[in-house]
Design an enzyme around this catalytic site. Structure first.
Site, PDB file in Angstrom:
ATOM      1  N   GLU A 148      96.378  90.501  46.772  1.00 46.83           N
ATOM      2  CA  GLU A 148      95.154  90.883  47.496  1.00 46.83           C
ATOM      3  C   GLU A 148      94.012  91.156  46.523  1.00 46.83           C
ATOM      4  OE1 GLU A 148      93.749  93.981  51.019  1.00 46.83           O
ATOM      5  OE2 GLU A 148      95.428  94.515  49.715  1.00 46.83           O
TER       6      GLU A 148
ATOM      7  N   ARG B 233      97.938  85.450  62.480  1.00 48.93           N
ATOM      8  CA  ARG B 233      97.916  86.698  61.725  1.00 48.93           C
ATOM      9  C   ARG B 233      96.500  87.002  61.250  1.00 48.93           C
ATOM     10  NH1 ARG B 233      96.351  89.140  57.056  1.00 48.93           N
ATOM     11  NH2 ARG B 233      97.007  87.300  55.854  1.00 48.93           N
TER      12      ARG B 233
END
Length: 514
Positions: free
Chosen positions: A152, A22
């Site tokens: 994030e 990923r």
């Protein structure tokens, strides 16, 4: 800041999550095919034995969907489905529907870990964001999907909006979340910050599982991962060969070696003997070459070049460390060049089963130093020829390419006429091919077929010239051959690329005849 004496602590087991398929696939120019992803996934779980793998982002493409479906089908059959994870988004359940259809059972939900990202990218308030996150988590729970949460830009959040980070963590502490993942998204943290931020959070929420996700923009990925573990992180995210966006992620091989050698209180299930095998497979599939000096998996990291080092290895292994190549399925090598001493030469001669007296060894050593001064690469396979050249008796040259004519004309197939002497018998042959060298090889194969000698297969052909050289500079052709017994390389040096290839081929012919 007070440091924990981690060497005196009780052992604790951590999880290693590989995100090569990923995050690693975000390396520029890299895109794995569906079959390549399945092959890598199998190797990571069954051979390298990482705890979890993150294999894709939801909603990317039909090809990505099929790759995930193939992996989840295989994982379900082999009881690995809970180890397979997919990045998802706060998108009112679109990612969840994608996961259900693909067969994936664990989502890594991407949320905002800094007020800066929340305000300027999503243009939402914290409460609005938390509400949307809760809706996705609840929907996932209803669909039988486990949830991990990425914060994030968490590192910038801890630097610049710590109150927001803790507000978010308080909210997540009330939700059905298995793991909270702390990414240094832009690779900005120092080791001290990595330790301090993770410890502060882990001390406040000791019962929550936290993963640390380091990037390598300042080449601090391994150091930051190590400090995150010291601070109490429950898991690490790593990639094979350090692949990833920009400068990449913390590399699997170096991080595992560091943990094994310097963190005795940490236990994990990774099989370090498979690190090199997985690394080379990912190199081949990705097309991103491993730097020769990359720790653990680079071509040169277990090669001794200086003669004094080889001499020390002969005297109680003075230049050995805990990083023994056998740990990673590799072998130590001793380079030959202008820095070589007699000890380097002896190590290579031993591997060839050859012995020289002291006087002859000095002559051969001097010749190798001279070649190194001219920047010619010397290999173990070259040694018999250097010995023959210097001593004129170790190996007689049984095959000589006497002469050849190479033709290349527009509209006509390249052709060659070759004259070769094999053990005193002269042969001449004419052949055509797809190129001048191919025509030469076709002629040689015909000649050796008469002698009932099978030539090895050519499996790699590389040409190098010194950086900045002119067109008339020497070029080096390196050809890798493989026969039923082994793989070996020969090198040729000439100002003409085809001629240097022919010289490399002449060495190969002598090797197989001798």
């Amino acid at each position: 800041m007070t440091r924990i004496n981690f060497t005196s602590m009780a052992k604790r087991r951590i999880e290693i999550m590989d995100t090569t398929l990923r995050d690693g696939e975000q390396t520029s120019t890299v895109s794995f095919s569906s079959s390549e992803k399945l092959t890598i996934a199998k190797l990571l779980l069954e051979e390298l034995k990482v705890d979890r793998i993150e294999i894709a982002s939801a909603r990317v493409s039909e090809g990505e969907f099929q790759a995930v479906k193939n992996i989840t089908d295989w994982a379900a059959e082999h009881d690995y489905l809970d180890k397979v994870e997919v990045l998802t988004f706060v998108d009112k359940g679109v990612s969840i529907d994608w996961m259900v259809e693909s067969g994936a059972k664990v989502q890594n939900l991407l949320t905002k870990g800094s007020l800066n990202h929340l305000t300027h990218q999503l243009k939402k308030t914290p409460n609005q964001h938390f509400k949307a996150v809760k809706e996705v988590i609840d929907l996932a729970t209803d669909k039988g999907i486990a949830t991990n949460v990425y914060l994030e830009d968490w590192s910038n959040g801890m630097r610049n909006s710590k109150d927001y980070v803790y507000e978010f963590l308080e909210f997540l502490n009330t939700q059905n979340v298995a793991r909270i993942m702390l990414p240094d998204t832009l690779g900005i943290l120092t080791p001290e910050e990595s330790y301090g931020f993770v410890k502060e959070i882990k001390d406040k929420y000791p019962k929550l599982h936290f993963d640390f996700h380091a990037h390598n923009d300042y080449d601090l990925g391994v150091s930051n991962a190590m400090e995150g573990l010291k601070a109490g992180a429950d898991g690490l995210h790593l990639t094979v060969n350090g692949m990833g966006e920009r400068a990449g992620n913390a590399p699997m091989s170096s991080t595992i070696a560091v943990i094994n050698d310097f963190m005795p209180n940490i236990e994990m299930g990774v099989n370090e003997k498979m690190l090199y095998t997985v690394s080379k497979l990912v190199e081949n599939f990705s097309g991103v070459m491993i730097p020769a000096n990359k720790p653990i998996v680079g071509a040169n990291v277990f090669t001794q070049t200086a003669g004094i080092h080889a001499d020390g290895d002969n005297k109680k292994n003075l230049y050995f460390s805990d990083l023994m190549p056998e740990r990673f399925g590799r072998k130590r090598q001793y380079a030959l060049g202008k820095s070589s001493g007699k000890a380097n030469i002896q190590k290579n001669l031993q591997q060839l089963g050859l012995q020289l007296n002291e006087e002859d060894l000095k002559k051969v050593t001097q010749r190798i130093i001279e070649l190194g001064d001219k920047k010619q690469v010397v290999t173990k396979e070259d040694l018999p020829y250097i010995i023959s050249d210097v001593l004129d008796r170790t190996y007689e040259e049984k095959v000589t390419v006497n002469s050849y004519v190479l033709t290349h004309s527009k509209g006509l197939k390249p052709s060659t006429t070759v004259s070769i002497t094999i053990e005193g018998e002269n042969f001449e042959e004419h052949a055509q091919g797809d190129g001048q060298y191919d025509a030469f090889m076709n002629a040689v194969k015909t000649i050796f077929k008469r002698k009932k000698i099978t030539l090895p297969n050519l499996i790699d052909y590389a040409v190098r010239i010194p950086p900045g050289s002119n067109s008339d500079a020497l070029c080096e052709t390196i050809i890798t051959w493989k026969n039923t017994e082994k793989e070996f390389k020969t090198r040729g040096l000439d100002s003409d690329q085809t001629v240097s290839a022919i010289k490399a081929t002449e060495k190969m012919l002598n090797i197989i005849v001798n």
